[in-house]
Design an enzyme around this catalytic site. Structure first.
Site, PDB file in Angstrom:
ATOM      1  N   ASP A 427       9.487  26.738  22.353  1.00 55.79           N
ATOM      2  CA  ASP A 427       9.454  26.087  23.518  1.00 55.79           C
ATOM      3  C   ASP A 427      10.584  26.957  24.555  1.00 55.79           C
ATOM      4  O   ASP A 427      11.194  27.972  23.957  1.00 55.79           O
ATOM      5  CB  ASP A 427      10.033  24.696  23.422  1.00 55.79           C
ATOM      6  CG  ASP A 427      10.138  23.766  24.441  1.00 55.79           C
ATOM      7  OD1 ASP A 427       9.552  23.882  25.464  1.00 55.79           O
ATOM      8  OD2 ASP A 427      11.373  23.145  24.822  1.00 55.79           O
ATOM      9  N   ASP A 863      13.485  21.876  21.004  1.00 54.95           N
ATOM     10  CA  ASP A 863      14.543  21.075  21.176  1.00 54.95           C
ATOM     11  C   ASP A 863      14.333  19.448  21.758  1.00 54.95           C
ATOM     12  O   ASP A 863      14.858  18.790  21.698  1.00 54.95           O
ATOM     13  CB  ASP A 863      15.572  21.381  22.424  1.00 54.95           C
ATOM     14  CG  ASP A 863      15.025  21.198  23.505  1.00 54.95           C
ATOM     15  OD1 ASP A 863      13.913  21.525  23.895  1.00 54.95           O
ATOM     16  OD2 ASP A 863      15.995  20.877  24.559  1.00 54.95           O
ATOM     17  N   ASP A 867       8.235  18.660  21.568  1.00 58.62           N
ATOM     18  CA  ASP A 867       8.077  19.797  20.300  1.00 58.62           C
ATOM     19  C   ASP A 867       7.815  19.463  19.029  1.00 58.62           C
ATOM     20  O   ASP A 867       7.558  20.191  18.146  1.00 58.62           O
ATOM     21  CB  ASP A 867       9.113  20.944  20.359  1.00 58.62           C
ATOM     22  CG  ASP A 867       9.485  21.210  21.839  1.00 58.62           C
ATOM     23  OD1 ASP A 867       8.579  21.730  22.570  1.00 58.62           O
ATOM     24  OD2 ASP A 867      10.679  21.197  22.166  1.00 58.62           O
TER      25      ASP A 867
END
Length: 1152
Positions: A427, A863, A867
């Site tokens: 990410d 995070d 995700d």
């Protein structure tokens, strides 16, 4: 010093109309109450009702109970085929067919299984203690006559009225009835649920506002009808029947178990879900089971070992059957081996039933050669991996001091996978960046403001060799992160600061722009009563940054009540700062599908205003014809901001007339009152029709700085040969420039761009037929992939690296069945891949595609909650314990605080773990093959009589004492190179990616080494001792002395082999290796001194026969050297002519 108290500013209900009136306006609400999935009925304050019995509030998270531990844990142990085999052998050891006494078969199995069960018991007891602590917490529950008594959580029932006080946890899922605030609001901290520290605002229904004292609950009765227990944390559908009317309930009234009451003296609520029905427990699903590739290959080796076991047993039993059948000739009197008395023997050696005797011998041989299977392999691997994780948890270089967050290995199953990662999927926001937003630029009335040079702009200037044209704050030109004086505010432009904006040509637009920043949000202010400094509780760092920027620029938001927002702002007419209060009528909240939020307020001049902010992709299309005065310039500025790596929002507004607002408000409140799963869709539809004809004010730009060390980390991972993919929701321009800033994209890279905004696709958008648009877009995407593969083919052999950049719309077509393999082939051929505008589902699908199609080891790192799918799909999921809550961490296998720690996690720990586990497993099979073959050779020497070469008590401790500790030390402590060398020579990491240490050639080489060593030990010992006078009286060595000598040589060889294989000696390894040899001699002496009824063939063997004989010591020395010589020669030749990979890398990279 006493901690300063904070005065919490708050707001209450958003809609001024009561919910009873709203409900009556929506008669056809498509209610689901009473239908399947919505059948729960709760009688409030009457939990004794027998008609509806729900689970109690006792919660257990343990895997076992007192009754189930033994059967369940034994079942878990004997699911493994190796353990099942040893269990069958243990049962058969009590029969006459067994070659050994029961103790030699049972004891090793009991030790191995017991160790594993104790480990399971300790882990489960920790969970049990936590359960006891939670279930025995106290809360106040109404017990009649208006009296609230302290009650244990586990005694709480559905329908109970609960009083929760400040800083207490909610004991169950509650419906909020009232609070200490007049508006019946409360503040909730949900850290235990999602890790988010910002406070959430909850509000009770207007009809229950008066239930704010203990005594009023004496006669309170109501019925709640709602959805059945489910795992949806952020939604709730139900209704409250009270005083003859039905009122809709939503997640705004739901207080979840394990969340905490903050900044509110107390609340009253009714429990609707208890125990395992609560949403937090419903979300406690088992973590996806992941097994490493090495572990799966180990299972194959175990099966091959079983195949070898059965092959050797079959050879021996066939030979035994043939020879036994010839012991007694056809006349029934002539005996070939007369000394065995085949004419008077048992069924196990009866030549008349040789076939049956051969079958019995097969079973005997299967038990005798069982040492080919390493019984302690799995438990040793588990122990080693647990110890290895402590190196991660205790690594001071992976400890984030600012956040007080060490690295945390949440599972030990995947340690060696850390050394085999081929593709990293990451990410961006909060993972590569800090997710700590700073307001740095803005565009107002077509004019760009803000002179701070962002991190990405610095990288662009450095890449292109251009001079910096803005202001670089101190600390931003090096590796440190510039710290602004005010957190969240990093804006420099004299045209706007210090109230200079009043002199700008369009100061009226600027005033409205700052006003929207200060009003259009859901931020909660908190004032420190001692310093009178206001801080803000925001649901996202973006929102906080805009409110802070508005304050610093003269529009200070300082108070929010149930129906108003108060600002201190600069008045253009009077030229002084004044306090203004805006009546808050409605908030249309942000959602990922809407990509915008709005508020409707009434100012002091009684004007109704719609204030809106959102993404440019949805905002520009909502502008009125006369509201596009600055559209062209704003679009240009937004594009430049995106190129500078900034996150942008468009700000707009419009005036609303009373009639239009009344019509909207009626529809909006009716939609919000719908008791149906369609509630959110109906709300969005009403908002969609209202948020139109806006007047553009400008755009904000906030910077999310790269985390410290990100560029260096990505560059080092690239040098290690790891492919790096970024999956982000950002625009393509933003993602590309951030890619350059973090070294994902480098100078000289050739970019392959697959973009749905190409000319052909844009033209197709004008076609009304959606299927035609889809066909054109897919054709274009397939053509781009084909062209990219051609470019990839042409680039082979050149030094030019390729980077693939694809947007979310094109990615959707690339992931379809007929295109995904071509897309994957192209992507894996590129050094870097950036997927822009990708959804959480697409992230998970891309991860699954890479993992399953090529069999490569994938690592996903993120995070946020978006995700989670990606982390669970990947072979290894790494969660960043940052600012977006703990969803990613809770779904991860390993948690780290900073992205840059990934470098050390993979290149050092991963490299070591892979080498250690690979070498450990190979050594395990080596030592068991060696030991097992000596048993086979002796059986063959004794005409496959089924006689073991060793005393029973020699067999028992072989795997659990004499050879276990050195191999565990190897798995925990061995290092081929230092940590510094791992970082200096990142190419060493390819050893794991290419699986050089656990490929079949190396595994079979170790097995072959074991077989050669067994041949050397057995036959040299046999030939040297067969006619050697070992006793002082001249008596030659018997079977018991031969067995002790062979066993001694085996112990010396397997432990010395360990010493030769190690790269890094420590004191612990010296103690374990040489100590194991010493323990054997001590054991041989001590065991031989025991009564011969127990020690049997080992009685006085060492003290009276072996130790006094020089031959014993000479044979041990010579045979051990000869057995190790092949490996020593191989290692020497390899080092000189065919050096190991890590030696070649170090030699190549080291300066001459």
């Amino acid at each position: 010093m006493a901690r300063a108290k904070k005065k919490q500013r708050h707001f209450g209900k958003i809609d001024p109309l009561s919910l009873e009136r709203l409900l009556s306006r929506s008669s056809s609400d498509k209610s689901l109450i009473g239908t399947p999935g919505f059948s729960r009925i709760v009688y409030c304050n009457d939990p004794e009702d027998e008609e509806f019995r729900y689970c109690d509030n006792y919660v257990t998270t343990t895997k076992y109970t007192l009754a189930s531990f033994l059967p369940k844990s034994l079942f878990e142990q004997f699911r493994r085929i190796a353990n099942l085999y040893f269990l069958l052998c243990a049962f058969m050891s009590f029969t006459p067919i067994s070659p050994n006494s029961p103790v030699s078969s049972v004891l090793p199995l009991v030790v191995v299984v017991s160790v594993t069960m104790v480990k399971e018991l300790v882990e489960d007891w920790k969970r049990r203690k936590q359960d006891i602590e939670v279930n025995n917490r106290k809360t106040k529950v109404h017990r009649g006559n208006g009296n609230f008594e302290d009650t244990k959580w586990m005694d709480l029932r559905v329908g109970d009225i609960v009083k929760v006080e400040k800083d207490e946890y909610f004991p169950a899922d509650l419906i909020l009835l009232s609070s200490s605030y007049d508006e019946a609001i409360c503040y909730v901290e949900t850290t235990n649920l999602d890790g988010e520290t910002n406070l959430k605002l909850k509000q009770a229904l207007e009809v229950t506002l008066g239930l704010n004292e203990d005594s009023v609950f004496q006669n309170f009765r109501a019925i709640i009808r709602c959805e059945d227990p489910n795992a949806k944390l952020y939604s709730f559908i139900g209704s409250l029947d009270f005083r003859g009317q039905r009122h809709p309930l939503s997640s705004q009234q739901l207080l979840l178990r394990e969340s905490k009451l903050r900044n509110t003296d107390h609340i009253y609520g009714v429990s609707i879900f208890t125990g395992h029905d609560t949403k937090v427990i419903q979300n406690s699903v088992d973590h996806p089971s992941k097994r490493s590739k090495i572990e799966r290959r180990t299972d194959i080796i175990v099966f091959l070992s079983f195949s070898l076991l059965f092959l050797l047993s079959s050879i021996g039993s066939v030979y035994f059957g043939i020879v036994t059948s010839e012991d007694l000739l056809d006349d029934g009197a002539t005996m070939t081996r007369w000394y065995l008395r085949p004419d008077n023997t048992t069924i196990y050696n009866d030549p008349r039933k040789a076939s049956f005797a051969a079958m019995l011998h097969f079973l005997r041989a299967v038990m005798l050669y069982g040492y080919l299977i390493p019984i302690s392999l799995y438990v040793s691997i588990e122990l080693v991996k647990v110890l290895q994780t402590e190196f991660i948890n205790k690594d001071i270089h992976m400890y984030h001091k600012e956040g007080d967050k060490p690295a945390q290995a949440r599972t030990s199953n995947l340690n060696e996978e850390l050394g085999q990662v081929d593709v990293i999927l990451s990410d961006k926001t909060g993972t590569l960046t800090c997710n700590s937003m700073e307001f740095v630029k803005c565009s107002i009335a077509g004019t760009a403001y803000g002179q701070v040079v962002t991190t990405v702009e610095q990288a662009i200037a450095k890449r292109k060799g251009l001079p910096l044209t803005g202001e670089v704050l101190e600390g931003e030109e090096d590796d440190t992160i510039g710290q602004p004086i005010v957190a969240g505010y990093n804006f420099v432009d004299d045209r706007l600061t210090n109230r200079n904006w009043v002199f700008e040509q369009r100061s009226d637009v600027i005033q409205n722009f700052f006003r929207v920043m200060a009003i259009c949000h859901t931020v909660i202010p908190a004032m420190d009563e001692e310093t009178e400094i206001i801080s803000y509780e925001a649901e996202s760092p973006d929102e906080a940054a805009l409110v802070i920027a508005a304050r610093e620029l003269g529009f200070e938001f300082y108070e929010r009540t149930q129906a108003s927002i108060s600002l201190r702002e600069f008045d253009l007419l009077s030229g002084v700062k004044v306090e203004r209060t805006y009546e808050l009528l409605n908030i249309i909240e942000f959602s990922s599908s809407r990509k915008r939020m709005s508020v409707i307020v009434k100012n002091e001049e009684k004007q109704l205003l719609l204030l809106c902010k959102g993404a440019d992709s949805v905002m520009f299309e909502r502008l009125a014809h006369n509201g596009r005065e600055f559209e062209r310039q704003t679009r240009e500025h937004v594009m430049k901001y995106a190129e500078a790596g900034l996150r942008t929002l468009i700000l707009a507004y419009r005036e609303v007339n009373e009639d239009e607002y009344e019509e909207f408000n009626e529809a909006f409140t009716a939609a919000k009152s719908t008791v149906s799963e369609e509630r959110d869709n109906l709300v969005e539809k009403v908002a969609e029709d209202f948020e139109k004809n806006l007047i553009l004010l400008g755009a904000t730009a906030v910077e999310d700085k790269l985390q410290k060390g990100v560029p260096e980390c990505i560059e080092k991972l690239a040098q290690a040969g790891i492919k790096f993919w970024v999956l982000t929701g950002d625009k393509m321009e933003t993602a590309i420039n951030v890619g350059y800033a973090c070294s994902l994209l480098r100078e000289g890279m050739r970019k392959i761009v697959i973009n749905s905004d190409s000319n052909g696709v844009k033209a197709s958008d004008k076609v009304p037929d959606r299927s035609s648009i889809r066909k054109v877009m897919k054709t274009r995407v397939l053509q781009d992939i084909k062209e990219g593969k051609e470019l990839l083919y042409l680039s082979h052999g050149s030094s030019e690296a390729l980077a693939l950049i694809i947007d979310g719309r094109a990615l959707g077509y690339a992931l379809e069945d007929d295109a995904k393999h071509a897309f994957l082939e192209l992507a894996l051929g590129c050094a870097s891949v950036i997927c822009c505008r990708s959804s959480p589902k697409q992230k998970a699908l891309v991860t699954r595609l890479v993992k399953t199609s090529r069999g490569t080891t994938t690592l996903a790192i993120g995070d946020g909650g978006n995700d989670v799918g990606m982390l669970q799909e990947a072979d290894i999921g790494i969660g960043i314990s940052g600012f977006e809550g703990m969803q990613a961490v809770m779904a991860s296998d390993i948690a780290i605080a900073q992205f840059c720690f990934l470098e050390r996690l993979l290149l050092i720990h991963g490299h070591w773990f892979y080498r250690r586990i690979s070498s450990m497993i190979c050594y395990f099979f080596y030592k068991n093959i060696l030991f097992g073959f000596t048993l086979f050779f002796y059986d063959a020497y004794s005409s496959f009589s089924g006689q073991p070469a060793y005393n029973d008590w020699y067999l028992t401790p072989y795997n659990i004492i004499f050879t276990s500790l050195p191999v565990i030390a190897l798995g925990v402590l061995d290092q081929d190179v230092s940590a510094e060398s791992c970082l200096e020579f990142p190419q060493l990491y390819q050893e794991g990616v290419q699986n050089l240490l656990f490929r079949w050639r190396r595994i079979l080489g170790w097995l072959f080494n074991g077989a050669i060593s067994a041949i050397t030990i057995f036959y040299f010992c046999l030939f040297t001792l067969e006619n050697q006078a070992i006793h002082r009286n001249g008596q030659v060595a018997g079977y018991e002395i031969l067995g002790a000598t062979i066993y001694t040589c085996v112990i010396w060889v397997v432990n010395s082999q360990m010493a030769l294989s190690l790269h890094h000696f420590t004191f612990v390894q010296h103690v374990f290796i040489w100590g194991s040899i010493l323990i054997w001699y001590v054991f041989l002496l001590a065991y031989g001194s025991i009564d011969p009824y127990i020690s049997t063939t080992a009685y006085k063997v060492f003290a009276e026969a072996c130790a006094p004989s020089l031959s014993f010591w000479v044979v041990t020395l010579i045979v051990s050297v000869l057995a190790l010589l092949p490996y020593f020669i191989y290692a020497a030749l390899s080092m000189e002519f065919f050096p190991f990979y890590h030696r070649k890398v170090v030699a190549k990279m080291s300066p001459t």
